[in-house]
Scaffold this active site. Structure first.
Site, short mmCIF file in Angstrom:
data_model
loop_
_atom_site.label_atom_id
_atom_site.label_comp_id
_atom_site.label_asym_id
_atom_site.label_seq_id
_atom_site.Cartn_x
_atom_site.Cartn_y
_atom_site.Cartn_z
CG HIS A 1 -2.00 -1.16 1.18
ND1 HIS A 1 -2.94 -1.01 2.18
CD2 HIS A 1 -1.97 -2.21 0.43
CE1 HIS A 1 -3.86 -1.97 2.10
NE2 HIS A 1 -3.19 -2.73 1.06
CB CYS B 1 -1.83 1.50 6.49
SG CYS B 1 -1.45 0.59 4.55
CD GLU C 1 -2.14 3.95 3.19
OE1 GLU C 1 -3.26 4.27 3.45
OE2 GLU C 1 -1.62 3.19 2.39
#
Length: 151
Positions: free
Chosen positions: A52, A85, A54
């Site tokens: 992801h 995250c 993040e």
């Protein structure tokens, strides 16, 4: 340079993800007004469910700052961080996250869960929802194309 500027930089990263057929999420980490890292979702490209925006931004910021803790840093991201995250933000001890769209299905900050305010955790991450219509529109466009098999 304020919140809107940094969120627009994150939005440029989200557009890069969109162009690659990834869920269009972009993230940047800022310390003392300087952009330390930029990333966008790369789950499909890397064949990694944890890739992801993040997570990638956290990894790069830690590498660049040569630390496992991101105290004094802020994350600007185009979508509310998911549960994974959000907990990574706690573990990294980042100071604050600012996001520009809500995630009603997987949000780990306010929409589904609220990891960041959990009193039993050893670190609290400040958070702010700062809506940018462009971020929500990009996500809507992506999922519309996905549903219609255009992506």
């Amino acid at each position: 340079m304020g919140k809107e500027y940094f969120l627009k930089v994150a939005l440029r990263e989200a557009k890069r993800a969109f162009e690659k057929g990834e869920v269009p999420v972009g993230a940047i980490i800022v310390k003392e007004g300087e952009i330390i890292s930029k990333a966008h979702n790369s789950v499909e490209e890397l064949k990694d469910p944890t890739a992801h925006a993040e997570m990638l931004a956290i990894k790069e910021a830690c590498r660049r700052l040569n630390t496992k803790y991101l105290e004094g840093c802020e994350l600007y991201v185009t979508l509310e961080p998911c549960i994974m995250c959000s907990y990574a933000l706690v573990l990294s001890r980042i100071e604050k996250v600012i996001f520009s769209a809500l995630d009603k299905k997987h949000g780990g900050v306010v929409s589904v869960f609220n990891i960041l305010d959990e009193p039993t955790l050893n670190h609290r991450v400040k958070w702010e929802y700062y809506p940018l219509e462009e971020a929500s529109e990009l996500l809507s466009e992506f999922f519309k194309k996905l549903r219609n098999n255009i992506i």
